[in-house]
Every structure is written in C-alpha cells, then in structure tokens.
Design a protein around this motif. Structure first.
Motif, short mmCIF file in Angstrom:
data_model
loop_
_atom_site.label_atom_id
_atom_site.label_comp_id
_atom_site.label_asym_id
_atom_site.label_seq_id
_atom_site.Cartn_x
_atom_site.Cartn_y
_atom_site.Cartn_z
N PHE A 49 -20.08 -13.02 5.84
CA PHE A 49 -18.94 -12.36 5.22
C PHE A 49 -18.95 -12.57 3.70
N THR A 50 -18.75 -11.48 2.96
CA THR A 50 -18.64 -11.54 1.50
C THR A 50 -17.30 -10.93 1.10
N TRP A 51 -16.51 -11.68 0.34
CA TRP A 51 -15.21 -11.17 -0.07
C TRP A 51 -15.35 -10.12 -1.16
N GLN A 52 -14.59 -9.04 -1.03
CA GLN A 52 -14.52 -7.98 -2.04
C GLN A 52 -13.09 -7.94 -2.56
N ASP A 53 -12.92 -8.09 -3.87
CA ASP A 53 -11.59 -8.20 -4.44
C ASP A 53 -10.72 -6.98 -4.11
N VAL A 54 -9.42 -7.25 -3.91
CA VAL A 54 -8.44 -6.20 -3.68
C VAL A 54 -7.67 -5.97 -4.98
N ALA A 55 -7.07 -4.78 -5.09
CA ALA A 55 -6.31 -4.41 -6.28
C ALA A 55 -4.94 -3.88 -5.85
N PRO A 56 -3.90 -4.07 -6.68
CA PRO A 56 -2.55 -3.67 -6.28
C PRO A 56 -2.20 -2.25 -6.68
N ASP A 57 -1.30 -1.65 -5.89
CA ASP A 57 -0.68 -0.36 -6.22
C ASP A 57 0.42 -0.08 -5.22
N GLY A 58 1.39 0.72 -5.59
CA GLY A 58 2.32 1.30 -4.65
C GLY A 58 3.35 0.37 -4.03
N THR A 59 3.84 0.79 -2.85
CA THR A 59 4.94 0.12 -2.17
C THR A 59 4.42 -0.84 -1.10
N THR A 60 5.21 -1.09 -0.05
CA THR A 60 4.87 -2.19 0.88
C THR A 60 4.99 -1.72 2.33
N ASN A 61 4.05 -0.91 2.79
CA ASN A 61 4.11 -0.35 4.14
C ASN A 61 3.50 -1.31 5.16
N LEU A 62 4.24 -2.37 5.45
CA LEU A 62 3.79 -3.36 6.41
C LEU A 62 3.70 -2.79 7.81
N GLY A 63 4.67 -1.95 8.19
CA GLY A 63 4.66 -1.40 9.54
C GLY A 63 3.39 -0.64 9.85
N GLU A 64 2.91 0.13 8.90
CA GLU A 64 1.66 0.87 9.08
C GLU A 64 0.50 -0.09 9.30
N ALA A 65 0.50 -1.19 8.56
CA ALA A 65 -0.56 -2.19 8.72
C ALA A 65 -0.51 -2.83 10.10
N LEU A 66 0.69 -3.13 10.58
CA LEU A 66 0.82 -3.74 11.91
C LEU A 66 0.35 -2.78 13.00
N HIS A 67 0.58 -1.48 12.82
CA HIS A 67 0.07 -0.51 13.78
C HIS A 67 -1.46 -0.52 13.80
#
Length: 232
Positions: free
Chosen positions: A81-99
C-alpha cells in the motif's frame, strides 16, 4: 496452515476502510496533517500485520466532500500500500460515503469467511446529507454489524454526536484530535489497535452470520494529552 471448524484460519482477510472527511473546512493544516499522519502510520500497520499472520490486512480509502468517492477502491495488501495525498473541497456528504461502504460489506464482494472488517471514520464537521440512511445501510449488512468501528473527531467543530452514533457502542467514544500531535497519535492508534481487535477470531466462527451482532468493546481508546501545538 491449521484446519479448524469452519475452515482454515491462515490468511483470512481483514478489510480496513478509511472514511476521510475532505470537505473545505479541512483546508490548510488539517488536511496536511491528516495526509502526514496516515502516511506515517502505514509502517506500523505493516508491523501489526506481521505480528498477526492469520490475518491478511487489506486497505482501502473513501473520501467524502460534496460527493463521496473511492480514493483507493481495490483492496491492497498493507505491504504493497502506498498513500496518495487527499485534497479538500465542498461539503460533507457522509451518508453517501456510508452507502459506499455498505455496498462493500455484502457477501459478495466480502468473502463468506473472513475476520472482522474495520471502518475508521475521520471528520472535522457535521454531515450535510442524510447520514443516518447511510448508517442504516451499514447496519443492514451482517459484516457491517460485526465491524470494528473507530471514529476520530478533528477540532472543536466536529459533530461528536454523529461519530458516537456511528460507533454504535455506548462503551466507546470518539477520539478527540484537537491539534496536529493529537491527530497523529489518534491515527497511529486507530491504525494499529483496531487491526489487532479485528484480527482476533470471533467465538463461534468468522462468517457474516456468526457471533454477536453487537460485540463488546473491542479496544480501549486512549485519552490523548494536550500539547503545545495550535488548537483547532
């Protein structure tokens, strides 16, 4: 390899899924420290995997902002596993992620025989969509009910009530990460303690229908001390 009732124990998978808040409020130091902390935690996860040869540790990542998306979709063995950096934007759609997570906790794609999956949620705010519907989707899957869950609250604006409901266990609490040092410590702890808990066989079997649906507290979260860093 040792044959046991229900199948051989060697190399049963532990699916570890990071759920990372990459909304706009993470811009700046928070997102930089999150990327750093996860990258630095990978060698410790590799060491835990070596200490638990019955478990095959597989990593994936979901990010959620205005949309939820796979950052690492295919399960990758921790040694590769190699980590690839994440970048921020937008709002916080946690429900979509849980789905998205719930879809992966069905059988298939999850195998019939495995060790408990790990879901590690990191957030600095409050959801902006129907997150409870996503949580219900996880609870509707046998592997979701069995999963080891960890939650990390970044800063004072994180909705700890949401994170507590995600944990689904009154004996557990979200980890508070109110500074860079605390975030690094929380990520390091979540990356190792949760894997150790998931790697332990469940009494009665290791299939989605085996064992209790609401396991007892699988770990004892640490109390992270204060430090001299700027507080978020």
């Amino acid at each position: 390899m040792t044959d046991l009732p229900g199948g051989a124990m060697a190399n049963r998978p532990v699916h570890f899924i990071w759920l990372l808040d990459t909304s706009y409020s993470m811009l700046g130091e928070k997102i930089g420290q999150l990327n750093y902390a996860i990258r630095e935690a990978i060698p410790e996860m590799q060491a835990v995997a070596r200490d638990n040869p019955a478990a095959q540790l597989l990593l994936r990542t979901i990010t959620f902002s205005t949309t939820a998306r796979w950052h690492h979709k295919d399960p990758v063995e921790v040694d590769a596993f190699t980590w690839q950096d994440v970048a921020p934007d937008g709002t916080t759609n946690l429900g979509e992620a849980l789905h998205l997570v719930a879809g992966e906790l069905q059988t298939p794609p999850m195998p019939e025989r495995a060790l408990k999956p790990v879901i590690a949620l990191v957030s600095d705010g409050a959801p902006t969509d129907d997150w409870r519907a996503g949580l219900r989707a996880i609870e509707a899957t046998p592997w979701g009910r069995k999963a080891v869950r960890v939650a990390i609250a970044i800063g004072s604006d994180a909705d700890r009530g949401v994170l507590q409901e995600f944990l689904a266990n009154p004996e557990l609490r979200p980890l508070d990460a109110n500074s860079p040092k605390q975030l690094a410590a929380a990520i390091r702890w979540a990356s190792t303690a949760a894997v150790k808990a998931a790697s332990q066989p469940v009494a009665g079997g290791n299939g989605p229908g085996d064992g209790p649906t609401k396991p007892a507290a699988p770990y004892a979260p640490p109390v992270l001390g204060t430090d001299d860093d700027d507080v978020w």
